[in-house]
Design a protein around this motif. Structure first.
Motif, mmCIF file in Angstrom:
data_model
loop_
_atom_site.group_PDB
_atom_site.id
_atom_site.type_symbol
_atom_site.label_atom_id
_atom_site.label_comp_id
_atom_site.label_asym_id
_atom_site.label_seq_id
_atom_site.Cartn_x
_atom_site.Cartn_y
_atom_site.Cartn_z
ATOM 1 N N TYR A 93 -4.101 -40.734 30.476
ATOM 2 C CA TYR A 93 -3.854 -41.231 31.823
ATOM 3 C C TYR A 93 -2.368 -41.317 32.113
ATOM 4 C CZ TYR A 93 -8.517 -42.367 33.534
ATOM 5 O OH TYR A 93 -9.783 -42.282 34.020
ATOM 6 N N ALA A 94 -1.567 -41.658 31.114
ATOM 7 C CA ALA A 94 -0.122 -41.738 31.312
ATOM 8 C C ALA A 94 0.443 -40.403 31.773
ATOM 9 C CB ALA A 94 0.559 -42.186 30.017
ATOM 10 N N GLY A 95 -0.183 -39.322 31.356
ATOM 11 C CA GLY A 95 0.288 -37.993 31.717
ATOM 12 C C GLY A 95 0.147 -37.658 33.189
ATOM 13 N N TYR A 96 -0.619 -38.453 33.918
ATOM 14 C CA TYR A 96 -0.786 -38.205 35.348
ATOM 15 C C TYR A 96 0.380 -38.750 36.185
ATOM 16 C CZ TYR A 96 -5.694 -36.990 34.448
ATOM 17 O OH TYR A 96 -6.858 -36.399 33.999
ATOM 18 N N TYR A 97 1.246 -39.574 35.582
ATOM 19 C CA TYR A 97 2.262 -40.293 36.346
ATOM 20 C C TYR A 97 3.661 -39.794 36.011
ATOM 21 C CZ TYR A 97 -1.607 -43.450 37.253
ATOM 22 O OH TYR A 97 -2.817 -43.970 37.638
ATOM 23 N N PRO A 98 4.569 -39.843 36.987
ATOM 24 C CA PRO A 98 5.919 -39.329 36.748
ATOM 25 C C PRO A 98 6.756 -40.188 35.817
ATOM 26 C CG PRO A 98 5.748 -40.295 38.949
ATOM 27 C CD PRO A 98 4.358 -40.254 38.385
ATOM 28 N N SER A 99 6.500 -41.493 35.792
ATOM 29 C CA SER A 99 7.307 -42.386 34.949
ATOM 30 C C SER A 99 6.424 -43.477 34.360
ATOM 31 C CB SER A 99 8.433 -43.006 35.780
ATOM 32 O OG SER A 99 9.244 -43.847 34.981
ATOM 33 N N PRO A 100 5.531 -43.109 33.437
ATOM 34 C CA PRO A 100 4.575 -44.087 32.903
ATOM 35 C C PRO A 100 5.218 -45.060 31.921
ATOM 36 C CG PRO A 100 4.352 -42.022 31.740
ATOM 37 C CD PRO A 100 5.347 -41.776 32.841
ATOM 38 N N ALA A 101 4.498 -46.155 31.678
ATOM 39 C CA ALA A 101 4.893 -47.092 30.634
ATOM 40 C C ALA A 101 4.553 -46.500 29.276
ATOM 41 C CB ALA A 101 4.170 -48.420 30.842
ATOM 42 N N ASN A 102 5.109 -47.078 28.234
ATOM 43 C CA ASN A 102 4.780 -46.664 26.873
ATOM 44 C C ASN A 102 3.317 -47.014 26.595
ATOM 45 O OD1 ASN A 102 4.376 -47.158 23.912
ATOM 46 N ND2 ASN A 102 6.458 -46.347 23.828
ATOM 47 N N PRO A 103 2.469 -46.025 26.293
ATOM 48 C CA PRO A 103 1.039 -46.315 26.095
ATOM 49 C C PRO A 103 0.772 -47.378 25.039
ATOM 50 C CG PRO A 103 1.372 -43.966 26.339
ATOM 51 C CD PRO A 103 2.735 -44.576 26.254
ATOM 52 N N ASP A 104 1.500 -47.342 23.919
ATOM 53 C CA ASP A 104 1.261 -48.327 22.868
ATOM 54 C C ASP A 104 1.627 -49.733 23.327
ATOM 55 O OD1 ASP A 104 0.211 -46.565 20.986
ATOM 56 O OD2 ASP A 104 2.197 -46.004 20.238
ATOM 57 N N GLU A 105 2.665 -49.854 24.163
ATOM 58 C CA GLU A 105 3.028 -51.170 24.684
ATOM 59 C C GLU A 105 1.953 -51.693 25.631
ATOM 60 O OE1 GLU A 105 6.861 -50.918 26.461
ATOM 61 O OE2 GLU A 105 7.910 -50.576 24.542
ATOM 62 N N VAL A 106 1.384 -50.801 26.436
ATOM 63 C CA VAL A 106 0.313 -51.213 27.351
ATOM 64 C C VAL A 106 -0.921 -51.632 26.562
ATOM 65 C CG1 VAL A 106 -1.247 -50.418 29.169
ATOM 66 C CG2 VAL A 106 1.168 -49.783 29.231
ATOM 67 N N ILE A 107 -1.245 -50.885 25.521
ATOM 68 C CA ILE A 107 -2.387 -51.234 24.673
ATOM 69 C C ILE A 107 -2.191 -52.620 24.065
ATOM 70 C CG2 ILE A 107 -3.565 -50.635 22.508
ATOM 71 C CD1 ILE A 107 -3.054 -47.672 23.263
ATOM 72 N N GLU A 108 -0.962 -52.909 23.651
ATOM 73 C CA GLU A 108 -0.673 -54.236 23.098
ATOM 74 C C GLU A 108 -0.808 -55.315 24.166
ATOM 75 O OE1 GLU A 108 2.903 -56.615 20.706
ATOM 76 O OE2 GLU A 108 3.193 -54.541 21.376
ATOM 77 N N GLN A 109 -0.338 -55.026 25.380
ATOM 78 C CA GLN A 109 -0.405 -56.007 26.460
ATOM 79 C C GLN A 109 -1.837 -56.434 26.765
ATOM 80 O OE1 GLN A 109 1.813 -53.882 29.531
ATOM 81 N NE2 GLN A 109 3.395 -55.448 29.473
ATOM 82 N N VAL A 110 -2.778 -55.495 26.666
ATOM 83 C CA VAL A 110 -4.171 -55.832 26.989
ATOM 84 C C VAL A 110 -4.961 -56.254 25.747
ATOM 85 C CG1 VAL A 110 -4.193 -54.320 28.994
ATOM 86 C CG2 VAL A 110 -4.979 -53.424 26.801
ATOM 87 N N GLY A 111 -4.277 -56.401 24.618
ATOM 88 C CA GLY A 111 -4.919 -56.938 23.421
ATOM 89 C C GLY A 111 -5.810 -55.964 22.689
ATOM 90 N N LEU A 112 -5.473 -54.670 22.715
ATOM 91 C CA LEU A 112 -6.315 -53.669 22.059
ATOM 92 C C LEU A 112 -5.608 -52.942 20.910
ATOM 93 C CD1 LEU A 112 -8.239 -51.956 25.003
ATOM 94 C CD2 LEU A 112 -9.169 -53.478 23.249
ATOM 95 N N THR A 113 -4.517 -53.485 20.420
ATOM 96 C CA THR A 113 -3.775 -52.822 19.348
ATOM 97 C C THR A 113 -4.653 -52.552 18.136
ATOM 98 O OG1 THR A 113 -1.688 -53.803 20.070
ATOM 99 C CG2 THR A 113 -1.791 -52.992 17.800
ATOM 100 N N GLN A 114 -5.495 -53.512 17.784
ATOM 101 C CA GLN A 114 -6.362 -53.347 16.615
ATOM 102 C C GLN A 114 -7.472 -52.321 16.850
ATOM 103 O OE1 GLN A 114 -5.562 -54.826 13.718
ATOM 104 N NE2 GLN A 114 -3.791 -55.624 14.850
ATOM 105 N N LYS A 115 -7.674 -51.952 18.110
ATOM 106 C CA LYS A 115 -8.720 -50.988 18.459
ATOM 107 C C LYS A 115 -8.137 -49.661 18.949
ATOM 108 C CE LYS A 115 -12.296 -53.671 17.745
ATOM 109 N NZ LYS A 115 -13.360 -53.340 16.768
ATOM 110 N N ALA A 116 -6.850 -49.454 18.739
ATOM 111 C CA ALA A 116 -6.179 -48.277 19.297
ATOM 112 C C ALA A 116 -6.790 -46.969 18.816
ATOM 113 C CB ALA A 116 -4.688 -48.316 18.966
ATOM 114 N N ASN A 117 -7.295 -46.940 17.596
ATOM 115 C CA ASN A 117 -7.866 -45.712 17.040
ATOM 116 C C ASN A 117 -9.390 -45.688 17.093
ATOM 117 O OD1 ASN A 117 -5.332 -44.525 16.335
ATOM 118 N ND2 ASN A 117 -5.211 -45.974 14.623
ATOM 119 N N THR A 118 -9.968 -46.640 17.829
ATOM 120 C CA THR A 118 -11.425 -46.720 17.975
ATOM 121 C C THR A 118 -11.866 -45.886 19.175
ATOM 122 O OG1 THR A 118 -11.446 -48.959 17.059
ATOM 123 C CG2 THR A 118 -13.366 -48.285 18.360
#
Length: 277
Positions: A100-125
């Motif tokens: 989804y980040a690839g659709y935007y001209p200046s996206p946020a860091n995907p890993d930082e967004v994943i951390e913000q929503v509390g899914l770091t432990q599920k990133a590879n799920t």
């Protein structure tokens, strides 16, 4: 400084009126909650603002653009968290957010967004293996990864446990602090009270009240209910001057189980939409 401006919005379906003259002004950087029962016109209004549905009449400006004729560049400036979403279930959480980040001209860091929503432990799920609450968090991540100027959140915390809801609230506060405008629809009135700068209630296709959570529907000036345990049982007085009443009653005696309450946001909301507790 106005992110959303609506004047005289109307929409009908096969002769049935869904939106009957809605006016709205939402400022840049504001968290605005739109409340209303099912069938009140809330979803139709939001879909028109998102550019997903055509209006019958009225003037609508979202980030200075008519969403009815919006371009791809305009769409890159907004983020949408739908109540339900379809996705590639075989992708992992990280793959989905990066995609989804690839659709935007200046996206946020995907890993930082994943951390913000509390899914770091599920990133590879894989997405198909997520629980309902985890799936909802991913929806939020996909909606904000593009660093939107305006975010539409439709029932964003459905399926969240209490701790996850509080974490999400902090994310919304962080977005708002950074200047992002947020339009939130929710059935959780505590969520609206915790997050919204202003609230509007829609019923029957019309805005029936608008204000801050504390003042909506005259809530801040409504009569207070004073309750205490008297010698012959519970006593209750409805008054405009609760402090004076308590001072008068308490002279020379204790008032066991004393409480002073004004209508809650839920009380006010139910009255505005014509429902009783």
């Amino acid at each position: 400084m106005t992110a959303i401006q609506v004047r005289g919005l109307h929409k009908s379906y096969n002769g049935t009126v869904a939106v009957a003259g809605v006016d709205l002004d939402i400022s840049e950087g504001e968290v605005f909650a739109l409340l209303g029962p099912n069938g009140a016109g809330k979803t139709t209004t939001v879909e028109i603002l998102e550019g997903h549905r055509r209006r019958d009449s009225g003037e609508v400006s979202v980030l200075g653009v008519d969403p009815g004729s919006a371009t791809r560049a305009w769409r890159a400036r907004i983020g949408i968290v739908l109540q339900t979403a379809n996705d590639a279930a075989e992708l992992t959480v990280r793959e989905s957010v990066r995609h989804y980040a690839g659709y935007y001209p200046s996206p946020a860091n995907p890993d930082e967004v994943i951390e913000q929503v509390g899914l770091t432990q599920k990133a590879n799920t894989r997405v198909k293996a997520l629980s309902g609450g985890q799936r909802r968090r991913l929806d939020v991540a996909l909606g904000v990864v593009g660093r939107p100027e305006l975010v539409f959140l439709d029932e964003p915390t459905t399926g969240f446990d209490p701790e996850a809801r509080r974490q999400f609230w902090e994310l919304i506060r962080t977005l708002a602090a950074g200047g992002t405008t947020v339009l939130l629809t929710t059935h959780y009135l505590d969520e609206a009270e915790a997050l919204a700068d202003r609230v509007a209630v829609i019923a029957g296709g019309r805005i029936v009240a608008e204000g801050t959570p504390a003042t909506l529907g005259g809530r801040s000036t409504a009569k207070a209910t004073v309750r205490w345990q008297g010698p012959d049982g519970p006593e209750t007085v409805l008054t405009d001057t609760p402090t004076a009443l308590v001072t008068q009653l308490s002279q020379g005696r204790e008032l066991p189980e004393l409480t002073v309450t004004r209508p809650s946001l839920e009380d006010t909301y139910l009255e505005l939409i014509g429902e009783k507790r």
